[in-house]
Scaffold this active site. Structure first.
Site, PDB file in Angstrom:
ATOM      1  N   ASP B 178       0.840  -1.206   0.000  1.00  0.00           N
ATOM      2  CA  ASP B 178       0.000   0.000   0.000  1.00  0.00           C
ATOM      3  C   ASP B 178       0.875   1.255   0.000  1.00  0.00           C
ATOM      4  O   ASP B 178       1.737   1.415   0.861  1.00  0.00           O
ATOM      5  CB  ASP B 178      -0.932  -0.017   1.215  1.00  0.00           C
ATOM      6  CG  ASP B 178      -2.163   0.853   1.005  1.00  0.00           C
ATOM      7  OD1 ASP B 178      -1.999   2.055   0.702  1.00  0.00           O
ATOM      8  OD2 ASP B 178      -3.280   0.325   1.120  1.00  0.00           O
ATOM      9  N   SER B 227      -7.057   4.821  -1.065  1.00  0.00           N
ATOM     10  CA  SER B 227      -6.877   3.372  -1.209  1.00  0.00           C
ATOM     11  C   SER B 227      -8.174   2.644  -1.533  1.00  0.00           C
ATOM     12  O   SER B 227      -8.140   1.527  -2.041  1.00  0.00           O
ATOM     13  CB  SER B 227      -6.278   2.784   0.067  1.00  0.00           C
ATOM     14  OG  SER B 227      -4.955   3.227   0.217  1.00  0.00           O
ATOM     15  N   ASP B 286     -10.303  -2.482   6.655  1.00  0.00           N
ATOM     16  CA  ASP B 286      -9.691  -1.326   5.978  1.00  0.00           C
ATOM     17  C   ASP B 286      -9.921  -1.439   4.462  1.00  0.00           C
ATOM     18  O   ASP B 286     -10.237  -2.518   3.947  1.00  0.00           O
ATOM     19  CB  ASP B 286      -8.199  -1.283   6.316  1.00  0.00           C
ATOM     20  CG  ASP B 286      -7.586   0.091   6.070  1.00  0.00           C
ATOM     21  OD1 ASP B 286      -8.327   1.055   5.788  1.00  0.00           O
ATOM     22  OD2 ASP B 286      -6.342   0.199   6.168  1.00  0.00           O
TER      23      ASP B 286
END
Lengths: 666, 666
Positions: B178, B227, B286
């Protein structure tokens, strides 16, 4: 890195627990690991038949953490070379050369910043020998061993790579975007190509090349490189030190006696006799163009560089014979008239335009003359004093060309009729094609001011020159296709190093200018969703969200507007003190910092509407600096599949040499 | 971008001269170009047979620069779809569906920062319809046309790409670092791999993958992504908006009624019925893990996300049937116990560990339990409250695991027995392999804290987690080889976006700490030649110039020391106010800024020895932010050659889908 594993196994692998001096900021001598130094050093790879010098040094530091032998260096050192598992043969016998006279000198350096502040240098006495113009033709591994101080030794492992035997390409067109990283290419795409709902309607030419790779740019003795030693890596397959051009940095006083290595341009001339072109938007003696031909530890020796262009490396130091040369390139286009106008910058103060003319060169000094000159003669094109104007000033903000007094004639007028990288490169192709007599040609074409404007934090001008490079690649492909040479030409596009630039959002420049405190001005920066769409690909007054495709006066592949209300916001953590407003600097290239009694401080006249950004670099720095990241390599044409993947900068040399079959095993 | 040229030609190309509102900072609605909105919007590509919803909106702004029709939206809009050059057929007939009831709502937004400061929003009234769970199977181009306001229309061009018919790989192992850029990979190589004279003696596993590509990460409606929407692009082949998971952001109030698109995980389950694994070092709800299964405009709905893991998207909004699901993944490993311990974070306050157990899951809550559990059952592994500990704290600075009270059991003890990405990924492979019944498996494994620590300017921890990712890839390859699955597994490694980090030199941290003024402290930064060699690959007390290879207690491929005197110096231009000393933050992850009445200010307890760096971001930001640059893609295994070159993020979905032959044309 074909030979990586074999060499790794030959090195000691041990677990923790040493106690040595921790000299880092200033090391005693770049690639010298101990008190005995061998150049080329350990881990050097050679193309079969590539010429090189050997320099040996034995050091005796008088003081400091490595003080040794009362400062008296061992003069009786010996040096032998072993091929594979053979015996180690004395260098004179191995290469069938005479032993040279012993040289002696001394030098000093600081161990760290505390020593520098205290004014306490270390003094080192040196005994040395050099062997010149040698080569290794047999592929395989070599062990070079320097023995000194009665039992100490320094061992260098060398590898001669097995060369390709079949030539795949007739011509090589090698583009360097100086300092160009993927983040800059991405930003250039953002401002010059329209995206509709996240889908680009056109792409950079670089995006469309057949093959993609990454290269590591670090130096031999520091992880951040400059353009001289990174170009040395690309052109010779040898990592070197900051400021060095095609030599390993030794510790002697002269910058011209350091051990040389042969460049791709010299090899191409010597092996094939093809035509050679050097094109740059920098002054033509700048590091990236100079590195094709010059051999000096000091890239600042501009008069030496142009002498080497005209007469070869041996001409500047006739006692150190160098049996190869790219003497008299067929094309030499760029800036840097100060080395040609008779005066303090030219070789011996002479008229160097005349010197080139005397050797048969046509000389052109404007875009008009460039387009009018024929293709059959060697051609020198010098279009301004110092670096050429930036694309943005030449094409959009043309008033900035006035008042520069930079005419290449030296008559004090302005160089308003300058060609761009595209015009120089296309003309160079035609001349090289006409002069190559079917032996093929090699050209290096450099977009130099991507780097120069990144140093100045002038991101707009850097991206303008990056887009000019992309446009030049596009035009070169079309031109090569037109003249029937595209299928025979390997095209490689890369950079020599990066700057840590990236775009992190958008800025509302109108709002920023209207606020009165630094902290409130920063609210104009929109991140994530508030970065919005590119304001550069719509017409004045059009919403950035409008999906209609429009072109500006420079046509497709360039921004429609350079000065939108909603700009990109970009930066890097390595800055001098400066001010920022994220808007276009319309009055010519940016000067972010000026000197003061307290070091570099923000230039109050640069971005006066902006907010203050104290720097992170030493206050000795008034500019941005290079960065570490790997840079991209794009390649198309015969042999270009070799440029895929991740590799070291030095591998670029071997890949090009193999496509041209420049190695010789006998 | 196969269909790029055909679509480009269908769009208007005009030259300059428009006059529209310049709303940018806050746009009316993401991918809606005019007052009529079609989702999926113009430029959408589909995999043949991929499921999606359609949402139509007609807007009537009451005030502002686009005020229209007295704020009354046209309720009589029509919508038709045309395949190729056929006729435009009404949507109900084209898809053989009922016309839904008309929905109506209103929303407001600010046109720019001036309007926000003035507190003057624009109000917009909306009429809308939605069609759910559709698909297009016939490859080709489609024109979707919304007609409204008596003559206005919004046209969306859709393309159904021709799918691969032959499956090339049995398994797909998809790694996401990420926020990981090439500059970070380069820095990780610098600190974890020894270079001798510019030649690395070992390489990152990523450096050694078979194929290299670049992907463009921008959003559908902003050039900087988060993201959630970047993962949506990678998993569905559709660009979306910031915070959206596998939906297009509409303007309605509910975050759960936005038009959905089918993910690679749902397709893999529906088409093949293979095993599915989701592994992350973040809390498991997440964005990057959630995006495999969840459908919501708001990534913050963590309880909704875990409900969708267990019961599918239809479970959270039963009135909006969604005929596909990745319900009950075979493996779910990460942090985020707050969604499982009964309480405010768990679905309806229930014990969600029990809910998973009731559906046949084995539940593990420590590394010890993870290594002991068998391979035959579905397995939920939750190893801490919130995100998992960083590699550096788990392996080097272990004291930082204490006092966190983050046990996944919720008993207030410390989660000191956490697995790393490597342990989770290898165990997941074994479970997926055992459960796949030879149908193959798909796993996403995320190194989440590269991003999280870059946000905190905690570069050391970010690089630690990047090296852990690289080590996990290396170990996975070895493990797949051992179990005989390597030849059948496509491995892809990429990122979802960047942070504009780069290394620009070295810092003498001892000298820096010893200086008393900010300006003098900055002298400790060494650039170019003074960057020196990596201080991380030598043992304590050893010179960075020492060429001996040593290993630290974590073995090869990790730094020998994390806290050398000579560190790297790195940064980015997008910062909150902070202090900098370039040294390791030993006391757990960094907190660079804290809030104050005047917005975020530098945390005085962070890097107290350092110098002050006023930020460049809005004072609302207390962290670093994402950046624009293209990110690298590394791929090995069957079908991996498709990942070469430069492409859009959405293409990753199509490439993986084609390797698995997930498209269906009937």
């Amino acid at each position: 890195m074909p030979a990586l594993s074999s060499r790794t196994s030959a090195l000691l692998v041990v677990f923790a627990g040493f106690g040595l001096a921790s000299a880092q900021t200033f090391r005693r001598l770049g690639a010298c690991p101990t008190l005995g130094c061998v150049f080329p050093p350990d881990q050097t790879d050679f193309l079969a038949g590539q010429l090189f010098d050997i320099r040996l040094e034995v050091h005796a530091p008088v003081n400091g953490s490595e003080a040794s032998n009362n400062g008296v260096p061992d003069e009786k050192f010996t040096f032998c070379i072993q091929n594979g598992k053979g015996s180690c043969t004395d260098v004179t016998k191995f290469f069938k050369v005479q032993d040279p006279v012993l040289e002696k000198w001394s030098f000093s350096y600081f161990e760290d910043l505390f020593a520098k502040d205290a004014g306490t240098p270390n003094l080192v006495n040196v005994a040395s020998k050099a062997y010149r113009g040698l080569s290794l033709t047999k592929p395989g591994t070599y062990t070079a061993k320097l023995s000194y101080n009665g039992g100490s030794s320094t061992v260098a492992k060398w590898v001669v790579r097995k060369p390709a035997t079949k030539r795949k390409a007739k011509n090589v067109l090698f583009f360097i975007g100086d300092g160009m990283t993927q983040a800059m290419i991405t930003a250039a795409r953002l401002i010059a190509h329209k995206s509709v709902n996240g889908n680009y309607q056109s792409l950079m030419q670089m995006d469309q090349m057949e093959n993609l790779g990454h290269q590591m740019t670090h130096s031999i003795d520091s992880f951040i490189t400059d353009s001289a030693n990174s170009a040395t890596a690309l052109y010779t397959g040898k990592k070197s030190s900051v400021n060095a051009l095609n030599v390993y940095a030794d510790s002697s006083k002269s910058a011209l006696d350091d051990p040389k290595v042969e460049t791709i341009a010299e090899l191409f001339r010597r092996r094939i006799g093809g035509a050679l072109g050097i094109v740059s938007t920098a002054y033509i003696a700048d590091a990236t163009p100079a590195a094709l031909c010059a051999h000096t530890r000091d890239r600042g020796q501009s008069a030496i560089v142009v002498t080497e262009y005209l007469n070869g490396a041996s001409a500047v130091n006739s006692t150190l014979h160098w049996p190869t040369s790219c003497e008299g390139p067929d094309v030499l286009f760029g800036g840097g008239a100060e080395q040609f106008i008779p005066g303090s910058g030219s070789p011996n103060g002479t008229d160097y335009y005349k010197a080139f003319q005397a050797k048969g060169y046509k000389v052109v000094r404007s875009n008009t003359e460039l387009s009018a000159v024929g293709n059959k003669d060697k051609t020198l094109g010098i279009f301004s004093i110092s670096n050429l104007a930036k694309w943005l000033d030449r094409n959009v903000l043309k008033d900035n060309l006035k008042g520069q007094k930079n005419s290449p004639t030296g008559d004090g007028t302005d160089a308003t009729d300058q060609p761009g990288l595209k015009e120089m490169t296309i003309k160079a192709i035609d001349i090289l094609q006409a002069r190559s007599k079917n032996k093929g040609w090699f050209m290096m074409s450099e977009a130099a001011s991507i780097d120069k404007m990144m140093h100045a934090l002038d991101y707009d001008r850097a991206l303008g020159d990056l887009l000019e490079l992309d446009d030049t690649i596009r035009a070169s492909i079309a031109h090569l296709k037109k003249i029937g040479e595209l299928e025979d030409t390997l095209i490689v596009v890369t950079a020599d190093h990066g700057h840590g630039f990236d775009v992190f959002g958008g800025a509302d420049t109108k709002y920023l200018a209207a606020q009165t405190t630094d902290r409130k001005k920063r609210s104009a920066v929109g991140t994530y969703a508030a970065s919005g769409s590119s304001g550069y690909t719509v017409a004045d007054g059009m919403s950035p969200n409008n999906n209609t495709i429009v072109f500006g006066s420079q046509g497709p592949n360039f921004p429609v507007t350079w000065n939108p209300r909603y700009t990109f916001a970009a930066g890097f953590g390595a800055n001098p003190d400066h001010r920022e407003d994220y808007a276009l600097q319309t009055k010519g290239p940016r000067v972010p910092a000026v000197s003061s009694a307290d070091g570099a401080v923000a230039n109050p006249n640069d971005k006066p509407d902006g907010f203050s950004v104290p720097g992170t670099l030493s206050v000795d720095e008034s500019q941005g600096v290079h960065s570490l990241q790997d840079v991209s390599v794009f390649a198309s044409g015969p042999g270009s599949e070799a440029f895929r993947g991740v590799y070291n900068s030095v591998d670029i040399f071997f890949k090009i040499a193999d496509v041209l079959a420049l190695g010789k095993t006998h």
